[in-house]
Design an enzyme around this catalytic site. Structure first.
Site, PDB file in Angstrom:
ATOM      1  N   HIS A   1       0.824  -1.225   0.000  1.00 48.87           N
ATOM      2  CA  HIS A   1       0.000   0.000   0.000  1.00 48.87           C
ATOM      3  C   HIS A   1       0.850   1.263   0.000  1.00 48.87           C
ATOM      4  O   HIS A   1       0.460   2.287   0.563  1.00 48.87           O
ATOM      5  CB  HIS A   1      -0.964  -0.002   1.200  1.00 48.87           C
ATOM      6  CG  HIS A   1      -2.167  -0.853   0.964  1.00 48.87           C
ATOM      7  ND1 HIS A   1      -2.478  -1.970   1.722  1.00 48.87           N
ATOM      8  CD2 HIS A   1      -3.128  -0.779   0.009  1.00 48.87           C
ATOM      9  CE1 HIS A   1      -3.586  -2.531   1.272  1.00 48.87           C
ATOM     10  NE2 HIS A   1      -4.006  -1.836   0.238  1.00 48.87           N
TER      11      HIS A   1
ATOM     12  N   HIS B   1      -5.000  -2.578 -11.764  1.00 49.92           N
ATOM     13  CA  HIS B   1      -5.636  -2.390 -10.455  1.00 49.92           C
ATOM     14  C   HIS B   1      -7.137  -2.419 -10.694  1.00 49.92           C
ATOM     15  O   HIS B   1      -7.621  -1.962 -11.723  1.00 49.92           O
ATOM     16  CB  HIS B   1      -5.196  -1.037  -9.895  1.00 49.92           C
ATOM     17  CG  HIS B   1      -5.877  -0.669  -8.619  1.00 49.92           C
ATOM     18  ND1 HIS B   1      -6.884   0.262  -8.547  1.00 49.92           N
ATOM     19  CD2 HIS B   1      -5.694  -1.123  -7.366  1.00 49.92           C
ATOM     20  CE1 HIS B   1      -7.284   0.374  -7.286  1.00 49.92           C
ATOM     21  NE2 HIS B   1      -6.581  -0.454  -6.555  1.00 49.92           N
TER      22      HIS B   1
HETATM   23  O1  LIG Z   1      -4.167  -2.946  -4.773  1.00 49.47           O
HETATM   24  C1  LIG Z   1      -5.293  -2.611  -4.401  1.00 49.47           C
HETATM   25  O2  LIG Z   1      -6.354  -3.188  -4.694  1.00 49.47           O
HETATM   26  C2  LIG Z   1      -5.456  -1.349  -3.607  1.00 49.47           C
HETATM   27  O3  LIG Z   1      -4.216  -0.990  -3.040  1.00 49.47           O
HETATM   28  C3  LIG Z   1      -6.495  -1.492  -2.517  1.00 49.47           C
HETATM   29  O4  LIG Z   1      -6.038  -2.454  -1.583  1.00 49.47           O
HETATM   30  C4  LIG Z   1      -6.739  -0.156  -1.858  1.00 49.47           C
HETATM   31  O5  LIG Z   1      -7.190  -0.336  -0.586  1.00 49.47           O
HETATM   32  C5  LIG Z   1      -7.782   0.644  -2.616  1.00 49.47           C
HETATM   33  O6  LIG Z   1      -7.454   0.755  -3.952  1.00 49.47           O
HETATM   34  C6  LIG Z   1      -7.898   2.027  -1.989  1.00 49.47           C
HETATM   35  O7  LIG Z   1      -8.696   2.848  -2.775  1.00 49.47           O
HETATM   36 MG   LIG Z   2      -2.580  -1.770  -4.138  1.00 51.39          MG
END
Ligand SMILES: O=C(O)[C@H](O)[C@@H](O)[C@H](O)[C@H](O)CO
Ligand SMILES: [Mg+2]
Length: 393
Positions: A199, A299
């Site tokens: 994170h 993501h």
């Molecule tokens: O890799 C991921 O999926 C992201 O880091 C999430 O874990 C976050 O918590 C989210 O995107 C916050 O908005």
């Molecule tokens: Mg992440």
């Protein structure tokens, strides 16, 4: 021409579940003069109301424009919003409008997006699980939940084993992180990939110590090991470790993405359609990544519309690694909103085949889901954690 008649934003949510950010979504609706509707989605931690407000301003600029002119429409917004390149609110709001525009385009042309963008390079999408480790604190908690994930057929899973540590991590913190990762590795065996989420919260020295502790467990990648703006720290991490680096969820334009790749600081790019400019910009970023032999691992942590749009990309891109999926751990209303149209089966997601994003939105649910959009604030737990894991034992 297919003129945009109205662009609307609704903030949807219910009880706070796996984490604050998972409980809200900004749903964007693009309507055209001939009655066509397209859907987009976005949200950003602590910014749901601000993002929804930006959508209203985009409506002012783009109302009456041809929905097919996605490049021209983006330039129009870029011209009028003087701070788009440094504003997450502006880029995420615009990204959702662009995604909804492409949903309309696909529906107008009667084709799912992947057919408009490159056809099928793969028939199903390998995914990894996230969101599965709610309330896991002790190593055995992680191991038990990891076994359940593997039983569901997943071939890979991601988790953040670092508890409440931020910027620095102590020896005790390293010990606990290693015990959690070791427990998961032993629970899932060597044929399931484990992906380590930081994170983006450590300084370089802490991230390097973490890498040296965890490399023996052979993680597929280390995600956002250092703070996202810490380029010098990332160079130091790259020079002192041998693990693969994944990042990109907080990149808001193709120029930023290029910088990481030109410097050789990313192996797997985790751009997100809802951050980097929707479909129109993401397809450019995929092309740049291809030149640098960088693979895509989008993501995908928000909701069902974004999930569908991302799967449309996963279907055609040549440089695909693996796809993040919270789908089985979404609050159930997020799956119901699209009639559960993109299920995961044995660790693979299907490619949605309907025109546009490939899913239908259950508009009858919207009224009951509309909320003002104020995230609840918990000083004991930042908004981005998987709920109940910001703890030590
Ligand atoms: O890799 C991921 O999926 C992201 O880091 C999430 O874990 C976050 O918590 C989210 O995107 C916050 O908005
Ligand atoms: Mg992440």
């Amino acid at each position: 021409m297919t003129k945009i008649s109205e662009i609307e934003a609704y903030i949807l949510g219910k009880e706070i579940t796996s984490a604050q950010w998972a409980s809200l979504m900004v749903l964007v609706k693009v309507k055209t003069t001939d009655g066509r509707v397209g859907w987009g989605e976005t949200v950003s931690a602590l910014r749901a109301e601000a993002v929804a407000n930006f959508v209203k301003k985009i409506n002012t600029v783009l109302k009456g424009s041809d929905v097919f002119n996605v490049e021209k429409n983006k330039l129009e917004w870029y011209k009028h919003d003087f701070n788009m390149t440094i504003s997450l609110e502006s880029t995420t709001a615009y990204s959702a409008v662009d995604i909804a525009s492409w949903d309309v385009i696909g529906k107008e042309l009667g084709a799912p997006l992947y057919k408009l963008l490159g056809g099928k390079t793969r028939d199903k999408i390998l995914v990894y699980a996230n969101g599965w480790y709610q309330n896991c604190v002790r190593p055995e908690d992680f191991a038990d939940k990891a076994k359940e994930v593997v039983k569901k057929g997943y071939k890979a899973l991601k988790f953040d084993p670092f508890g409440p540590y931020f910027n620095d991590i102590s020896k005790r913190g390293l010990d606990m992180a290693e015990e959690r990762v070791k427990a998961v590795r032993e629970a899932v065996g060597d044929n399931v990939d484990i992906l380590i989420e930081h994170h983006g919260r450590f300084n370089a020295n802490s991230a390097i110590m973490i890498a040296k502790r965890l490399e023996k467990y052979n993680p597929l990648f280390m995600e956002e090991p250092v703070h996202p703006e810490d380029m010098e720290g990332l160079k130091k991490y790259r020079a002192n470790t041998s693990l693969k680096i994944a990042l990109g969820e907080r990149i808001i334009n193709k120029h930023q993405a290029l910088h990481f790749m030109k410097e050789g600081l990313v192996d797997f790019l985790q751009a997100d359609l809802y951050r980097i400019g929707g479909v129109t910009e993401t397809k450019k970023v995929v092309g740049i990544a291809e030149v640098f032999d960088v693979l895509m691992a989008f993501h995908n942590a928000q909701g069902p519309i974004l999930n569908a749009a991302t799967l449309q990309f996963d279907a055609f891109i040549p440089n695909f690694l693996i796809q993040e999926s919270f789908y089985d751990w979404f609050p159930s209303w997020k799956r119901e909103l699209i009639y559960d149209g993109t299920p995961v089966d044995s660790g693979y997601a299907i490619i949605p085949e309907r025109p546009g994003l490939g899913v239908e939105v259950n508009e009858k649910m919207l009224e009951s889901l509309k909320v003002k959009g104020e995230e609840y604030f918990n000083p004991e737990e930042p908004v981005w954690v998987v709920k109940g894991t910001w703890k030590n034992y």
